[in-house]
Design a protein around this motif. Structure first.
Motif, PDB file in Angstrom:
ATOM      1  N   ASP A  67      72.167  35.737  41.771  1.00  0.00           N
ATOM      2  CA  ASP A  67      71.972  36.623  42.898  1.00  0.00           C
ATOM      3  C   ASP A  67      73.269  36.439  43.619  1.00  0.00           C
ATOM      4  O   ASP A  67      73.998  35.596  43.792  1.00  0.00           O
ATOM      5  CB  ASP A  67      70.839  36.234  43.803  1.00  0.00           C
ATOM      6  N   LEU A  68      73.398  37.631  44.636  1.00  0.00           N
ATOM      7  CA  LEU A  68      74.826  37.598  45.186  1.00  0.00           C
ATOM      8  C   LEU A  68      75.192  36.439  46.219  1.00  0.00           C
ATOM      9  O   LEU A  68      76.078  35.820  46.328  1.00  0.00           O
ATOM     10  CB  LEU A  68      75.039  39.068  46.036  1.00  0.00           C
ATOM     11  N   THR A  69      73.768  36.128  47.126  1.00  0.00           N
ATOM     12  CA  THR A  69      74.110  35.008  48.053  1.00  0.00           C
ATOM     13  C   THR A  69      74.593  33.647  47.406  1.00  0.00           C
ATOM     14  O   THR A  69      75.550  33.084  47.679  1.00  0.00           O
ATOM     15  CB  THR A  69      72.727  34.753  48.619  1.00  0.00           C
ATOM     16  N   SER A  70      73.933  33.288  46.289  1.00  0.00           N
ATOM     17  CA  SER A  70      74.441  32.035  45.571  1.00  0.00           C
ATOM     18  C   SER A  70      75.833  32.239  44.926  1.00  0.00           C
ATOM     19  O   SER A  70      76.585  31.441  44.735  1.00  0.00           O
ATOM     20  CB  SER A  70      73.666  31.410  44.523  1.00  0.00           C
ATOM     21  N   PHE A  71      76.178  33.530  44.400  1.00  0.00           N
ATOM     22  CA  PHE A  71      77.369  33.753  43.943  1.00  0.00           C
ATOM     23  C   PHE A  71      78.424  33.488  45.030  1.00  0.00           C
ATOM     24  O   PHE A  71      79.483  32.821  44.503  1.00  0.00           O
ATOM     25  CB  PHE A  71      77.611  35.386  43.328  1.00  0.00           C
ATOM     26  N   ILE A  72      78.164  34.103  45.993  1.00  0.00           N
ATOM     27  CA  ILE A  72      79.063  34.096  47.027  1.00  0.00           C
ATOM     28  C   ILE A  72      79.279  32.517  47.654  1.00  0.00           C
ATOM     29  O   ILE A  72      80.547  32.341  47.901  1.00  0.00           O
ATOM     30  CB  ILE A  72      78.644  34.822  48.501  1.00  0.00           C
ATOM     31  N   ALA A  73      78.341  31.837  47.804  1.00  0.00           N
ATOM     32  CA  ALA A  73      78.214  30.663  48.072  1.00  0.00           C
ATOM     33  C   ALA A  73      79.280  29.559  47.364  1.00  0.00           C
ATOM     34  O   ALA A  73      80.103  28.678  47.775  1.00  0.00           O
ATOM     35  CB  ALA A  73      76.782  29.711  48.060  1.00  0.00           C
ATOM     36  N   ARG A  92      77.136  44.322  51.743  1.00  0.00           N
ATOM     37  CA  ARG A  92      76.119  45.433  51.962  1.00  0.00           C
ATOM     38  C   ARG A  92      77.014  46.587  52.425  1.00  0.00           C
ATOM     39  O   ARG A  92      76.577  47.717  51.916  1.00  0.00           O
ATOM     40  CB  ARG A  92      75.517  44.858  53.236  1.00  0.00           C
ATOM     41  N   LEU A  93      78.043  46.510  53.418  1.00  0.00           N
ATOM     42  CA  LEU A  93      78.577  47.746  53.955  1.00  0.00           C
ATOM     43  C   LEU A  93      79.215  48.519  52.695  1.00  0.00           C
ATOM     44  O   LEU A  93      79.278  49.787  52.666  1.00  0.00           O
ATOM     45  CB  LEU A  93      79.715  47.394  54.929  1.00  0.00           C
ATOM     46  N   LEU A  94      79.784  47.625  51.640  1.00  0.00           N
ATOM     47  CA  LEU A  94      80.193  48.349  50.539  1.00  0.00           C
ATOM     48  C   LEU A  94      79.683  48.562  49.534  1.00  0.00           C
ATOM     49  O   LEU A  94      80.278  49.050  48.132  1.00  0.00           O
ATOM     50  CB  LEU A  94      81.685  47.775  50.383  1.00  0.00           C
ATOM     51  N   ASP A  95      78.531  48.042  49.140  1.00  0.00           N
ATOM     52  CA  ASP A  95      77.578  48.183  48.303  1.00  0.00           C
ATOM     53  C   ASP A  95      78.246  47.661  46.976  1.00  0.00           C
ATOM     54  O   ASP A  95      78.290  48.315  46.057  1.00  0.00           O
ATOM     55  CB  ASP A  95      77.357  49.711  47.889  1.00  0.00           C
ATOM     56  N   LEU A  96      78.672  46.433  47.181  1.00  0.00           N
ATOM     57  CA  LEU A  96      79.328  45.555  46.190  1.00  0.00           C
ATOM     58  C   LEU A  96      78.594  44.869  45.075  1.00  0.00           C
ATOM     59  O   LEU A  96      77.513  44.323  45.664  1.00  0.00           O
ATOM     60  CB  LEU A  96      80.195  44.882  46.578  1.00  0.00           C
ATOM     61  N   ASP A  97      78.650  44.793  43.766  1.00  0.00           N
ATOM     62  CA  ASP A  97      78.073  43.868  42.743  1.00  0.00           C
ATOM     63  C   ASP A  97      78.819  42.732  42.756  1.00  0.00           C
ATOM     64  O   ASP A  97      79.907  42.455  43.861  1.00  0.00           O
ATOM     65  CB  ASP A  97      78.070  44.642  41.552  1.00  0.00           C
ATOM     66  N   VAL A  98      78.557  41.885  41.899  1.00  0.00           N
ATOM     67  CA  VAL A  98      79.272  40.473  41.695  1.00  0.00           C
ATOM     68  C   VAL A  98      80.690  40.873  41.636  1.00  0.00           C
ATOM     69  O   VAL A  98      81.733  40.094  42.378  1.00  0.00           O
ATOM     70  CB  VAL A  98      78.700  39.658  40.571  1.00  0.00           C
TER      71      VAL A  98
END
Ligand SMILES: O=c1[nH]cnc2c1ncn2[C@@H]1O[C@H](CO)[C@@H](O)[C@H]1O
Length: 341
Positions: free
Chosen positions: A3-9, A298-304
């Motif tokens: 998921d994006l949150t853990s990827f960003i972390a 969110r603003l740019l609708d980005l995937d991983v």
């Protein structure tokens, strides 16, 4: 699929627009406020501090910011603050950060320039050894303090030449602080090999950004969000690859932008203007760099892959050496490939 949150972390990151005192965590501010018991309006209690960091407009933000600057009284405070800011950045997997530091504000409060520079350099070496993060400095002129501050900021930069110093900036309010007056100081800083990265177009219009480009030789622009009001400027930034250092939540919390939905970031992305994602003064804006990446996603609708591209863009736009950029981008690519597998 991660998921994006853990990827960003876990994503290795670089941060290009984050302020030294503005990054003091509630714990550090509380510790410093406790040392000055009663003599400071800054609350020591973290909950009260969160209320204290509610800004009615940009001028109010600067007023509050300077009350926190008042808490930094000696080089030990500077050393502790810098080391703890590095700890927090490293916790978010920031491998490289260009910290905007304002020597004038501390020298004016009685901290000798030499002691100030020794303190930040001690912290920089300690952070590299203990946290594996590379810090570099952008010395910025606090614009509200005018030419006296410009003079002193340049003097400290050229006389003390701390090893981590790589760029020269201009912060503080823009209204009533025209950029052209600072041209002689930026000319000398650039002649000494420092990169130019002034704030512009945060709280004033596109003309301030044009002036930062033409008068101050800006290689990057701090914020620059009002550029969106000038099609020629947007085209110029895209054509000449002049990056904007964007801090989405900052712009909303200082009321520079009415709401996050109205932030011009998607328009800059669409126009091909290069940008980095930053947190500016994270504890003051109730955010973190990780959170700013989530806002941008969110603003740019980005995937991983899109989020990994934010980190890569920051590295590419940094003032790191080519070898340093290559190594950090390789780390980002390895991490991303591993998470996409
Ligand atoms: O978002 C910002 N815009 C402009 N200046 C800022 C911002 N965040 C922190 N500062 C800091 O405000 C002080 C004013 O004396 C300067 O130190 C500047 O670096």
């Amino acid at each position: 699929m991660t998921d994006l949150t853990s990827f960003i972390a876990g994503l290795p990151k670089a941060e290009l627009h984050v302020h030294h005192v503005g990054s003091a965590s509630p714990r550090i501010v509380a510790e410093l406020a406790a040392r000055h018991e009663g003599r400071s309006p800054v609350p020591a209690d973290p909950a009260a501090l969160a209320d204290y960091f509610a800004f009615s407009d940009f001028a109010h933000f600067i007023e509050v910011y300077l009350t926190v600057v008042d808490l930094i009284r000696d080089d030990e405070d500077v050393r502790m603050l810098t080391y703890e800011v590095a700890r927090e950045l490293a916790r978010q997997q920031v491998r490289y950060a260009e910290l905007t530091i304002t020597p004038y504000s501390s020298v004016k409060r009685g901290i000798a320039a030499k002691a100030f520079c020794e303190a930040i350099e001690d912290a920089r070496r300690g952070a590299a050894a203990d946290f594996g993060i590379e810090l570099r400095w952008c010395f910025d002129i606090p614009g509200e303090a005018g030419l006296a501050a410009a003079e002193e900021t340049l003097r400290v930069a050229l006389d003390e030449k701390p090893e981590g110093l790589i760029s020269f900036g201009l912060g503080g309010p823009e209204i009533g602080v025209p950029r052209p007056q600072f041209k002689p100081y930026f000319d000398q800083a650039r002649a000494a090999g420092l990169h130019s990265a002034p704030h512009a177009g945060e709280t004033t219009g596109p003309d301030t950004i044009w002036s930062a480009l033409h008068d101050l030789g800006a290689e990057r622009i701090g914020h620059g969000i009002s550029a969106i009001r000038d099609d020629k400027l947007v085209a110029y930034l895209a054509e000449h690859r002049i990056p904007l250092e964007i801090s989405p939540t900052s712009n909303v919390r200082t009321r520079a932008v009415a709401s996050i939905e109205e932030h011009p970031l998607p328009l800059f992305a669409e126009a091909g203007v290069p940008f980095s994602i930053n947190s500016d003064d994270p504890p003051m804006f109730g955010t973190t760099l990780e959170e700013e990446y989530a806002v941008a996603a969110r603003l740019l609708d980005l995937d991983v892959r899109g989020v990994a591209g934010l980190a890569t863009a920051s590295v590419e736009q940094s003032f790191l050496s080519p070898a340093g950029k290559k190594a950090l981008i390789a780390e980002i690519d390895t991490y991303t490939a591993h998470n996409l597998a």
